[in-house]
Design an enzyme around this catalytic site. Sequence first.
Site, PDB file in Angstrom:
ATOM      1  N   TYR A 139       0.993  -1.223  -0.315  1.00  0.00           N
ATOM      2  CA  TYR A 139      -0.094   0.138   0.038  1.00  0.00           C
ATOM      3  C   TYR A 139       1.208   1.356   0.183  1.00  0.00           C
ATOM      4  O   TYR A 139       0.347   2.484  -0.844  1.00  0.00           O
ATOM      5  CB  TYR A 139      -1.092  -0.475   1.011  1.00  0.00           C
ATOM      6  CG  TYR A 139      -1.968  -0.740   0.530  1.00  0.00           C
ATOM      7  CD1 TYR A 139      -3.070  -0.379   0.180  1.00  0.00           C
ATOM      8  CD2 TYR A 139      -2.265  -1.954   1.025  1.00  0.00           C
ATOM      9  CE1 TYR A 139      -4.074  -1.488  -0.200  1.00  0.00           C
ATOM     10  CE2 TYR A 139      -3.333  -3.004   1.187  1.00  0.00           C
ATOM     11  CZ  TYR A 139      -4.265  -2.752  -0.090  1.00  0.00           C
ATOM     12  OH  TYR A 139      -5.323  -3.521  -0.266  1.00  0.00           O
ATOM     13  N   ASN A 175     -12.796   4.761  -5.839  1.00  0.00           N
ATOM     14  CA  ASN A 175     -11.406   5.222  -5.719  1.00  0.00           C
ATOM     15  C   ASN A 175     -10.293   5.492  -4.086  1.00  0.00           C
ATOM     16  O   ASN A 175     -11.301   6.396  -3.699  1.00  0.00           O
ATOM     17  CB  ASN A 175     -10.611   6.313  -6.645  1.00  0.00           C
ATOM     18  CG  ASN A 175     -11.614   5.394  -8.410  1.00  0.00           C
ATOM     19  OD1 ASN A 175     -12.114   4.561  -8.041  1.00  0.00           O
ATOM     20  ND2 ASN A 175     -12.084   6.405  -8.781  1.00  0.00           N
ATOM     21  N   ASP A 183      -7.285   7.227  -4.053  1.00  0.00           N
ATOM     22  CA  ASP A 183      -6.348   7.604  -4.529  1.00  0.00           C
ATOM     23  C   ASP A 183      -6.350   9.184  -4.349  1.00  0.00           C
ATOM     24  O   ASP A 183      -5.408  10.069  -4.745  1.00  0.00           O
ATOM     25  CB  ASP A 183      -6.321   7.583  -6.010  1.00  0.00           C
ATOM     26  CG  ASP A 183      -7.263   7.589  -6.691  1.00  0.00           C
ATOM     27  OD1 ASP A 183      -8.050   8.923  -6.619  1.00  0.00           O
ATOM     28  OD2 ASP A 183      -7.408   6.823  -8.465  1.00  0.00           O
ATOM     29  N   HIS A 193     -14.254   2.921   0.008  1.00  0.00           N
ATOM     30  CA  HIS A 193     -13.607   2.030  -0.137  1.00  0.00           C
ATOM     31  C   HIS A 193     -11.843   2.619   0.779  1.00  0.00           C
ATOM     32  O   HIS A 193     -11.164   1.241   0.412  1.00  0.00           O
ATOM     33  CB  HIS A 193     -12.832   1.436  -1.431  1.00  0.00           C
ATOM     34  CG  HIS A 193     -14.015   0.786  -2.362  1.00  0.00           C
ATOM     35  ND1 HIS A 193     -14.159   0.250  -3.583  1.00  0.00           N
ATOM     36  CD2 HIS A 193     -15.811  -0.219  -1.715  1.00  0.00           C
ATOM     37  CE1 HIS A 193     -15.256  -0.564  -3.467  1.00  0.00           C
ATOM     38  NE2 HIS A 193     -16.382  -0.426  -2.663  1.00  0.00           N
ATOM     39  N   CYS A 214      -0.706   3.454  16.818  1.00  0.00           N
ATOM     40  CA  CYS A 214      -2.263   4.196  16.115  1.00  0.00           C
ATOM     41  C   CYS A 214      -1.030   5.587  17.022  1.00  0.00           C
ATOM     42  O   CYS A 214      -0.798   5.981  18.279  1.00  0.00           O
ATOM     43  CB  CYS A 214      -2.782   3.599  16.916  1.00  0.00           C
ATOM     44  SG  CYS A 214      -4.464   4.599  17.856  1.00  0.00           S
ATOM     45  N   GLY A 271     -16.553   4.780 -15.155  1.00  0.00           N
ATOM     46  CA  GLY A 271     -14.978   4.079 -15.221  1.00  0.00           C
ATOM     47  C   GLY A 271     -15.510   3.041 -14.017  1.00  0.00           C
ATOM     48  O   GLY A 271     -14.136   2.892 -13.155  1.00  0.00           O
ATOM     49  N   THR A 272     -16.195   2.480 -13.973  1.00  0.00           N
ATOM     50  CA  THR A 272     -16.180   1.667 -13.058  1.00  0.00           C
ATOM     51  C   THR A 272     -16.948   0.070 -13.361  1.00  0.00           C
ATOM     52  O   THR A 272     -17.916   0.381 -14.412  1.00  0.00           O
ATOM     53  CB  THR A 272     -17.153   2.111 -12.004  1.00  0.00           C
ATOM     54  OG1 THR A 272     -17.085   0.333 -10.993  1.00  0.00           O
ATOM     55  CG2 THR A 272     -18.988   2.013 -11.752  1.00  0.00           C
ATOM     56  N   SER A 273     -16.477  -0.922 -13.754  1.00  0.00           N
ATOM     57  CA  SER A 273     -17.360  -2.480 -14.197  1.00  0.00           C
ATOM     58  C   SER A 273     -18.092  -2.601 -13.691  1.00  0.00           C
ATOM     59  O   SER A 273     -18.874  -3.233 -14.031  1.00  0.00           O
ATOM     60  CB  SER A 273     -15.801  -2.795 -14.216  1.00  0.00           C
ATOM     61  OG  SER A 273     -15.218  -4.382 -12.629  1.00  0.00           O
ATOM     62  N   ASN A 294     -18.338   5.512 -19.299  1.00  0.00           N
ATOM     63  CA  ASN A 294     -17.066   4.532 -19.476  1.00  0.00           C
ATOM     64  C   ASN A 294     -16.975   4.224 -20.842  1.00  0.00           C
ATOM     65  O   ASN A 294     -17.684   4.000 -21.918  1.00  0.00           O
ATOM     66  CB  ASN A 294     -18.161   2.690 -18.990  1.00  0.00           C
ATOM     67  CG  ASN A 294     -16.668   1.844 -18.454  1.00  0.00           C
ATOM     68  OD1 ASN A 294     -15.998   1.811 -19.025  1.00  0.00           O
ATOM     69  ND2 ASN A 294     -17.043   1.898 -17.682  1.00  0.00           N
TER      70      ASN A 294
HETATM   71  P1  OAD Z   1     -12.429  -1.704 -12.656  1.00  0.00           P
HETATM   72  O1  OAD Z   1     -10.875  -2.007 -12.813  1.00  0.00           O
HETATM   73  O2  OAD Z   1     -13.016  -3.591 -12.241  1.00  0.00           O
HETATM   74  O3  OAD Z   1     -13.290  -1.465 -13.965  1.00  0.00           O
HETATM   75  C1  OAD Z   1     -12.720   0.001 -14.286  1.00  0.00           C
HETATM   76  C2  OAD Z   1     -13.219   0.060 -15.629  1.00  0.00           C
HETATM   77  O4  OAD Z   1     -13.026   1.982 -16.069  1.00  0.00           O
HETATM   78  C3  OAD Z   1     -13.839  -0.158 -16.573  1.00  0.00           C
HETATM   79  O5  OAD Z   1     -14.962  -0.644 -16.968  1.00  0.00           O
HETATM   80  C4  OAD Z   1     -12.889  -0.030 -17.611  1.00  0.00           C
HETATM   81  O6  OAD Z   1     -13.791   0.052 -18.835  1.00  0.00           O
HETATM   82  C5  OAD Z   1     -12.767   2.023 -17.550  1.00  0.00           C
HETATM   83  N1  OAD Z   1     -12.379   2.711 -17.677  1.00  0.00           N
HETATM   84  C6  OAD Z   1     -10.983   1.907 -18.119  1.00  0.00           C
HETATM   85  N2  OAD Z   1     -10.510   3.519 -18.570  1.00  0.00           N
HETATM   86  C7  OAD Z   1     -10.992   4.094 -18.599  1.00  0.00           C
HETATM   87  C8  OAD Z   1     -10.943   5.858 -19.147  1.00  0.00           C
HETATM   88  N3  OAD Z   1     -10.199   6.643 -19.827  1.00  0.00           N
HETATM   89  N4  OAD Z   1     -12.846   6.545 -18.367  1.00  0.00           N
HETATM   90  C9  OAD Z   1     -13.404   5.654 -18.221  1.00  0.00           C
HETATM   91  N5  OAD Z   1     -13.384   4.813 -18.139  1.00  0.00           N
HETATM   92  C10 OAD Z   1     -13.146   3.491 -17.895  1.00  0.00           C
HETATM   93  O7  OAD Z   1     -12.419  -0.488 -11.584  1.00  0.00           O
HETATM   94  P2  OAD Z   1     -13.303  -0.357 -10.204  1.00  0.00           P
HETATM   95  O8  OAD Z   1     -14.601  -1.079 -11.503  1.00  0.00           O
HETATM   96  O9  OAD Z   1     -13.138   0.624 -10.239  1.00  0.00           O
HETATM   97  O10 OAD Z   1     -11.994  -2.356  -4.685  1.00  0.00           O
HETATM   98  O11 OAD Z   1     -13.009  -1.561  -9.455  1.00  0.00           O
HETATM   99  C11 OAD Z   1     -14.145  -1.644  -8.240  1.00  0.00           C
HETATM  100  C12 OAD Z   1     -13.166  -2.083  -6.868  1.00  0.00           C
HETATM  101  O12 OAD Z   1     -12.837  -3.258  -7.450  1.00  0.00           O
HETATM  102  C13 OAD Z   1     -11.828  -1.131  -6.395  1.00  0.00           C
HETATM  103  O13 OAD Z   1     -12.746   0.115  -6.153  1.00  0.00           O
HETATM  104  C14 OAD Z   1     -11.338  -1.862  -5.485  1.00  0.00           C
HETATM  105  C15 OAD Z   1     -11.318  -2.988  -6.654  1.00  0.00           C
HETATM  106  O14 OAD Z   1     -10.711  -4.384  -6.061  1.00  0.00           O
HETATM  107  C16 OAD Z   1     -10.730  -2.879  -3.653  1.00  0.00           C
HETATM  108  O15 OAD Z   1     -10.155  -2.636  -3.197  1.00  0.00           O
HETATM  109  C17 OAD Z   1     -11.831  -2.417  -2.233  1.00  0.00           C
END
Ligand code: OAD
Length: 270
Positions: free
Chosen positions: A89, A124, A126, A141, A170, A210-212, A236
Amino acid sequence: MKRQESVLDRIKETPDERESMMTHDTENTAVYKLREARSVTVITGAGVSAESGIPTFRGPDGTWSNAKIEDVATPEGFQRNPQMVWEWYLRRRNEYAGAQPNPAHDVIAAMEQHYPEFLLVTQNIDTLHTRAGNRKVLEIHGNINQARCLRCDTVFENPHFTLPENSITCPKCHAPARPHILWFGEMYDPAQLEQINHFLAATDVVLVVGTSGVVTTPVYFALYAKQHGAYVIEVNPNVSEVSKDAHCHLRQNAGVALPQLWQAVMAEEQ
Ligand code: OAD
């Protein structure tokens, strides 16, 4: 709405192409809805930070192709090897510190300024949204800059960018601390979920960026808002688990789509 499932329960296969099942409003409708809206919710995932140079989680170069979830993102993995997990991390913390918000983050910050009612829900860790200027943000998260005491649960800003010899402790009770990240198998913060739920029930427009949706929390949020009358826009370049519930899909990178969309909303307003 399933609110308190563990994240691990929520892993599913990424969907096949399901464009044929979707409604296809045009971008004009999205512009109109955003112009008329009083309350807007933005839900983001790793894709919003992709154009800042931060890898997404899934896919060939994704974070989870280079690290094992069970080693670095579960309480059990941390118990087995806290030093390795902390180092992982802290490496990511250093990478994120070197990244800058991109035009998609900037638009989301501008939206917060514009709308009387606004909420950003991000998966995110970040911190790029807060660095872009968002304040009405729930980091569901966790946050890469924070640590949490294993004994008294105090959440604190972690002063360390490299692991000190006595690990990270801590400031209150001096017990060992862990990254303040929601790991697989852990529960969401019920107070945050309640706040999000309350907001979604009355929001006019939801943008899912931007989430899967493989971790399905954003899918439930979008569906819940839609059932309460919200208009759902997905940003997306690829089809996701959210797509079937969105009214409108902007199939471009967020750093391109959001500035164009926002420019059109502002132009409509004049
Ligand atoms: P993913 O890596 O699963 O999905 C990323 C998404 O972003 C995909 O659908 C891509 O098509 C899309 N993408 C890529 N580039 C892009 C861009 N330039 N603009 C818009 N979209 C774009 O990531 P998350 O869905 O965020 O959790 O994953 C969810 C969670 O799974 C994360 O927060 C993390 C992970 O395990 C934990 O660690 C608890």
